[in-house]
Design an enzyme around this catalytic site. Structure first.
Site, PDB file in Angstrom:
ATOM      1  N   GLU A 100       0.808  -1.203   0.000  1.00  0.00           N
ATOM      2  CA  GLU A 100       0.000   0.000   0.000  1.00  0.00           C
ATOM      3  C   GLU A 100       0.851   1.267   0.000  1.00  0.00           C
ATOM      4  O   GLU A 100       0.566   2.229  -0.703  1.00  0.00           O
ATOM      5  CB  GLU A 100      -0.848  -0.057   1.258  1.00  0.00           C
ATOM      6  CG  GLU A 100      -1.855   0.987   1.396  1.00  0.00           C
ATOM      7  CD  GLU A 100      -2.572   0.743   2.723  1.00  0.00           C
ATOM      8  OE1 GLU A 100      -2.754  -0.432   3.090  1.00  0.00           O
ATOM      9  OE2 GLU A 100      -2.896   1.726   3.374  1.00  0.00           O
ATOM     10  N   ASP A 101       1.892   1.251   0.811  1.00  0.00           N
ATOM     11  CA  ASP A 101       2.619   2.496   1.058  1.00  0.00           C
ATOM     12  C   ASP A 101       3.925   2.644   0.279  1.00  0.00           C
ATOM     13  O   ASP A 101       4.530   3.706   0.290  1.00  0.00           O
ATOM     14  CB  ASP A 101       2.981   2.616   2.554  1.00  0.00           C
ATOM     15  CG  ASP A 101       1.749   2.666   3.427  1.00  0.00           C
ATOM     16  OD1 ASP A 101       0.670   2.914   2.877  1.00  0.00           O
ATOM     17  OD2 ASP A 101       1.873   2.462   4.639  1.00  0.00           O
TER      18      ASP A 101
END
Ligand code: MN
Length: 748
Positions: A100-101
């Site tokens: 996600e990051d």
């Protein structure tokens, strides 16, 4: 002494060195907790995951300032120590925020872990929030739906998600208040009940306490402090209670342990609130737990033996005996609960269980796997997972509606009924006779023409009761009707009815579709493209709805094409219809923009409140000094609520994006109306006494005072003008001290 710097005890570390030390320490702690169960490949894989995550998160920090990687490491540790998960879950937990990051992709992860790569990347995928490129009206709910979808593939997804949420809640202090409120509301709404359903009892309790700490800080602190003050007396009492019991239990010659556990702050507060009693009047602030260590075959007998010892020493209250060993709860919980009369006539709850039952009670789902085969109802989770699948498969509703459905469907208690053949079927509590029909089979539901309960015909919407014998009478000519939707409670039945009706609409709509096809062909325009334009223009949700309306002549072809023309094989509007004005826009008077400080002492998103249209919410009447937030209501501008307002939870969960930060500034010369409820002894002169105390002694103004007296007791609603929270609490204290007053509470 030499000046050699190696003798200096105050070695100053660079930020980088300090970070590395922190990360190493946290990683070592994690390894210690899981070392025993890892083989060589696991060890390698955990190391690979660690290196990958350290590298990927190296540029990120948490809001608290710590290196980001500490969060996934801590989540992994919770998975091991507090849920009892193994190496695969640890690897996935370490990687849970990576995709996600950071730039790492699922494919990268799959490659790195050999034959376990596919499994690991599947779980990490489930843990990865939906990416930001899609627009969802409610991201959080969509994300949760995604988690549940993967839950049915691999339960570890939801367990790791729980650990993730728990760590975020434990470190929520570093978040800005607005986010704290939203996270806490979500946690209370969905994660705490889900933890309960999964049997993660400790998680549920901690979630509830941490949420309360955010949304109702004052009462939380109040109870924590009271618990602390009364701790010594409580320990003494538990001792006095346990001594005679231990003597007798020792004679049984069974290994056991006995301890007194304090109840959670949240549950104590609930009791105070629901029963309207003072802290001092709550006796069961703790429960005694007796945990025996015996092999599975002796469990039941041992627990009942212990029970008989307990009820020998202290008088039991028969109606409080609960046997969750004979009838485990649907989340797998097993235990024997009884309440006895202890020293000084105080009621004490005693819980009897074995080590296995205790582990299941605390670690839930995960522990069940460990004891596979011993569990009396090994199917409880499969049944539950099936019903989740069912909701997921049949749900066409939007995400919020889905979560609502999910909650009401899966967190309710069950009702047990029988088929005519005597098979027992469990349905969510509140289910009706018609629900039963759909539960048996969708065809039975579609053609249900009547239902018999215990031999007599009942309304199809009749709510089922435990032990009912239910028989469905079908008729092949019968068809689901719209009214049926109000006769069922389960989402399964609702979804089946909706889709059957949709099918019906689709059939009716065929005629309309053909008519439209002919018209579009004449105009020489493309079908699909034109239909989408029409749907959008007239505000339909689907093609089916448009076709249906044409078939039933609620919208005629000539009427439709009044506004449109065909140009170069494309359908276009004859004239542009002005786009609707966006609603809910905050109106800012430009003249006010130069204001620096707020006259009312209120800031919204750090701007003076006068810049906005706002009102203090009448449900909770905040005063200066209360913890507050601003909420953008649909038609009345901004409303300022107290964070512990009973409406607030719902607002924060469902409309988190409409919340704005609100703070008080220190200076103000405004007054606020505090809404109080006073209860006390009715005697002549109550009104005079109260108003004298308020106006003369406290020197405050009354906005309203309504008193109702009945059989020696009065209830007064009092609107009091105060400058701030301190002044309000001084007033509450003073009023409570009055002889005729027993309680004073803020309403809302
Ligand atoms: Mn996380």
């Amino acid at each position: 002494m030499s000046n050699n710097p190696t003798y200096d005890t105050n070695i100053v570390l660079t930020q980088e060195e300090e970070d590395r030390l922190l990360i190493q320490r946290s990683y070592r702690k994690l390894l210690q907790s899981i070392r025993e169960v890892m083989d060589e490949q696991d060890q390698q894989n955990v190391r690979i995951a660690f290196d990958l995550a350290v590298e990927a998160h190296s540029q990120q920090r948490r809001r608290s300032g710590e290196p980001y990687i500490l969060h996934p490491l801590e989540v992994a540790r919770i998975c091991v120590e507090e849920i009892g998960l193994g190496p695969t879950a640890v690897i996935c937990a370490i990687l849970h925020d990576v995709v996600e990051d950071t730039k790492v992709t699922l494919e990268d992860i799959k490659q790195k872990f050999g034959d376990r790569g596919t499994r690991i990347s599947t779980i990490v995928d489930g843990l990865t929030k939906l990416d930001g490129t899609h627009e969802y009206p409610n991201r959080q709910a969509e994300n949760f739906r995604k988690v549940l979808k993967t839950l049915t593939e691999d339960v570890r997804v939801v367990l790791i998600k729980m650990a993730d949420r728990l760590h975020n809640m434990r470190t929520i202090d570093a978040m800005p208040q607005k986010k704290q409120l939203k996270i806490a509301a979500e946690t209370a709404y969905i994660y705490a009940p889900l933890a309960h359903r999964l049997g993660l009892y400790n998680f549920k309790t901690e979630f509830e306490d941490l949420c309360m700490k955010v949304t109702d800080r004052e009462n939380y602190k109040f109870i924590a402090q009271k618990l602390n003050e009364t701790k010594r007396a409580r320990v003494e009492y538990i001792d006095r209670f346990s001594q005679p019991l231990k003597q007798r239990l020792d004679e049984l010659n069974i290994p056991y342990r006995l301890h007194g556990r304090p109840k959670s702050i949240y549950s104590i507060w609930n009791k105070i609130n629901n029963k309207k009693v003072a802290f001092e009047q709550i006796y069961d602030l703790f429960a005694i737990r007796i945990i025996a260590d015996v092999p599975p075959r002796e469990e039941r007998l041992t627990c009942w033996m212990i029970y008989s010892v307990v009820s020998d020493v202290y008088r039991p209250i028969p109606e409080r005996l609960k046997d969750w060993i004979g009838n485990p709860k649907t989340n797998g919980y097993e235990s024997l609960h009884t309440t006895v009369v202890g020293p000084e006539g105080r009621f004490v709850e005693v819980q009897v269980r074995t080590e296995r039952m205790n582990e299941i009670a605390e670690k839930g789902f995960a522990a069940h796997w460990k004891y596979k085969g011993v569990v009396p109802q090994p199917n409880v989770y499969n049944l539950w997972l099936n019903s989740i699948r069912d909701v997921l498969d049949n749900s066409e509703s939007d995400a919020l509606e889905f979560i609502h459905d999910f909650k009401s469907h899966l967190f309710k208690d069950e009702v047990f009924v029988f088929t005519p053949k005597g098979d027992m079927i469990s349905l969510p509590k509140g289910s009706t006779a018609l629900d039963f029909a759909f539960w048996i089979h969708s065809d039975v539901g579609y053609h249900c023409s009547a239902v018999k309960i215990d031999g007599s015909i009942v309304r199809m919407g009749k709510e089922l009761e435990n032990g009912n014998r239910v028989e469905v009478i079908t008729d092949s000519r019968q068809k689901p009707k719209k009214e049926w939707l109000s006769m069922v409670a389960t989402s399964r039945a609702k979804n089946r009815i909706r889709s059957a009706m949709k099918e019906e609409r689709r059939k009716v709509g065929e005629l309309g579709k053909e008519a439209l096809e002919r018209k579009l062909k004449n105009l020489k325009v493309e079908f699909e493209e034109s239909v989408s334009l029409l749907i959008k223009h007239f505000g339909y949700n689907s093609q089916i709805d448009l076709f249906y309306d044409i078939s039933t002549e609620q919208r005629t072809i000539p009427a439709i094409f009044k506004d449109f023309k065909a140009v170069n094989g494309k359908l276009i509007l004859k004239e542009e219809v002005p786009v609707k004005q966006q609603q809910n826009k905050i109106v800012v008077d430009p003249k006010l923009l130069h204001l620096k400080t707020s006259k009312s002492g209120l800031l919204i998103n750090d701007e003076p409140a006068e810049l906005f249209q706002y009102q203090l919410a009448s449900c909770c009447n905040p005063v200066q000094g209360d913890d507050i937030f601003a909420f953008l209501s649909a038609n009345a501008g901004l409303k300022i609520h107290r964070t512990n307002c009973s409406n607030a939870h719902n607002l924060m969960m469902n409309y988190g994006y409409r919340i704005m930060r609100a703070n008080w500034t220190t200076t103000t010369d405004t007054s606020f109306v505090a809404d109080l409820l006073l209860i006390g002894i009715d005697r002549p002169g109550v009104i005079e006494n109260l108003s004298h105390e308020i106006s003369s002694t406290l020197n405050l103004n009354i906005r309203w005072l309504n008193i109702a007296a009945n059989e020696g007791r009065f209830e007064a609603e009092l609107g009091l003008l105060v400058a701030n929270k301190d002044q309000l609490y001084i007033a509450i204290n003073a009023l409570e001290k009055l002889e005729m007053v027993s309680t004073v509470k803020r309403r809302g």
